[in-house]
Write a protein that holds these residues in place. Structure first.
Motif, short mmCIF file in Angstrom:
data_model
loop_
_atom_site.label_atom_id
_atom_site.label_comp_id
_atom_site.label_asym_id
_atom_site.label_seq_id
_atom_site.Cartn_x
_atom_site.Cartn_y
_atom_site.Cartn_z
N LEU A 100 -15.77 9.33 3.29
CA LEU A 100 -16.81 9.32 2.26
C LEU A 100 -17.14 10.74 1.83
CD1 LEU A 100 -19.22 6.74 3.94
CD2 LEU A 100 -17.48 6.27 2.22
N ALA A 101 -17.56 10.88 0.59
CA ALA A 101 -18.01 12.17 0.07
C ALA A 101 -19.47 12.35 0.42
CB ALA A 101 -17.79 12.23 -1.44
N GLY A 102 -19.80 13.47 1.02
CA GLY A 102 -21.18 13.73 1.41
C GLY A 102 -21.27 14.18 2.85
N CYS A 103 -22.45 14.05 3.42
CA CYS A 103 -22.70 14.47 4.80
C CYS A 103 -22.89 13.26 5.70
CB CYS A 103 -23.95 15.35 4.86
SG CYS A 103 -23.81 16.86 3.87
N LEU A 104 -22.61 13.46 6.97
CA LEU A 104 -22.71 12.35 7.93
C LEU A 104 -24.12 11.78 7.98
CD1 LEU A 104 -21.52 10.57 10.18
CD2 LEU A 104 -22.06 12.42 11.80
N HIS A 105 -25.11 12.66 7.99
CA HIS A 105 -26.48 12.16 8.13
C HIS A 105 -26.94 11.38 6.90
CE1 HIS A 105 -26.97 16.28 6.39
NE2 HIS A 105 -27.82 15.65 5.60
N ASP A 106 -26.22 11.50 5.79
CA ASP A 106 -26.56 10.71 4.61
C ASP A 106 -25.94 9.32 4.63
OD1 ASP A 106 -28.04 12.77 3.45
OD2 ASP A 106 -26.25 13.68 2.55
N HIS A 107 -24.87 9.14 5.40
CA HIS A 107 -24.11 7.89 5.36
C HIS A 107 -24.18 7.09 6.67
CE1 HIS A 107 -22.28 8.70 1.48
NE2 HIS A 107 -21.88 9.90 1.89
N VAL A 108 -24.51 7.73 7.78
CA VAL A 108 -24.30 7.07 9.08
C VAL A 108 -25.16 5.82 9.23
CG1 VAL A 108 -26.03 8.47 10.31
CG2 VAL A 108 -24.07 7.51 11.55
N GLN A 109 -26.37 5.84 8.71
CA GLN A 109 -27.23 4.67 8.85
C GLN A 109 -26.63 3.46 8.14
OE1 GLN A 109 -31.20 5.04 7.15
NE2 GLN A 109 -32.06 3.80 8.79
#
Length: 321
Positions: A100-109
């Motif tokens: 995914l494009a972005g940061c882990l903390h933006d997508h992990v949830q």
């Protein structure tokens, strides 16, 4: 020509019990330490068993870059599939890939909910959004975002644990946190030590602390539970010494606050290579206590009466002179 043997009962196929497949969400950052994290997750996936969902987040990437990174992720998984595993076990591991494009903390949830993750396995020194922070800081942030437990794996080769320790304040720990730990017994079928520390000033409360500890042990459906009530005014130093003495290979913690979790990964412990920073740490989030609900008017009246009684002082418990 077919032959049939006489006096032979028809064969019946015995049905094998179906094995529940769990899901491991494994964030990858492509550092050398990430290979140790994935190798540990592979061993866990074979034992539990579980499907492995590999998640790689690229801070800024084009669709072509995302496709290239997915191929890189597949190559990593195939290269490590048989590392420290037999070929038969390596073939049993099922992978899914998410880039995914972005940061882990933006997508992990969202990703943890999407794949119904039972456990997140990540590195102690994971790099998120291109930022490298103190060991454990990113893992602590991810723990606050997902509902499932998070297993933080330090760099280095290691075997699955043969002994576990669970450090918590069992007096304030919600009992609905314990089923989350019991659900992981299949992944970590090893003796479990429940450890509660108290300061010298709390010696008068030993009886209550022991009762809280034993109550927690009785709510755990885990084979081989031993309770330890120990005096030490520095619990983190105490748990490191305890784990070293007992040969503990996995520490389970249930911090009450994010700040308390960060203390486990404090830079001073990493610098001095404290024992608890050299073994995997499993973080359990304490579930919030659900309010009591009434199913009818009679139950509502009973709950209101119980709440009223709870607010009144218990004069029978007072020792009058």
């Amino acid at each position: 020509m077919q032959f049939q043997s006489k006096n032979r009962e028809p064969a019946t196929k015995s049905k094998k019990p179906e094995t529940t497949m769990h899901t491991l969400l494994v964030p990858i950052d492509h550092t050398p330490a990430a290979e140790h994290t994935l190798a540990y997750a592979n061993k866990l996936a074979v034992r539990w068993p579980a499907e492995v969902v590999l998640l790689y987040c690229v801070p800024a990437a084009t669709p072509g870059e995302l496709q290239r990174q997915e191929q890189r992720l597949r190559s990593l998984a195939e290269r490590l599939r048989y590392q420290q595993l037999t070929r038969q076990d390596g073939r049993r591991i099922r992978y899914r890939y998410r880039v995914l494009a972005g940061c882990l903390h933006d997508h992990v949830q969202a990703e943890a909910a999407r794949c119904a993750a039972d456990l997140v396995v990540m590195g102690l020194e994971h790099i998120d959004c291109g930022r490298q922070e103190a060991p454990g800081n990113h893992a602590a942030a991810i723990t606050a975002l997902v509902a499932c437990p998070v297993l933080v794996v330090p760099p280095g080769r290691r075997s699955l644990p043969s002994r576990l320790a669970f450090l918590a304040d069992f007096g304030s720990l919600h009992l609905n946190t314990l089923p989350r730990l019991s659900a992981l017994e299949g992944a970590f079928p090893a003796p479990l030590d429940l450890v509660q520390f108290y300061a010298p000033a709390e010696r008068s409360q030993r009886r209550r602390l022991k009762q809280d500890l034993n109550r927690a042990a009785s709510h755990l459906s885990w084979n081989g539970v031993t309770a330890h009530l120990l005096e030490d005014d520095a619990p983190l130093e105490g748990i490191s010494d305890f784990c070293a003495r007992q040969g503990v290979q996995l520490l389970v913690v249930a911090p009450g606050t994010p700040a308390q979790l960060l203390r486990y990964f404090d830079a001073c412990y990493a610098t001095t290579r404290a024992y608890h920073t050299q073994i995997p740490v499993l973080v359990l989030r304490g579930a919030e206590a659900l309010p009591a609900t009434a199913c009818c008017d009679r139950c509502a009246e009973r709950l209101a009466q119980e709440e009223k009684q709870a607010k009144l002082p218990d004069y029978h418990a007072v020792r009058w002179a």
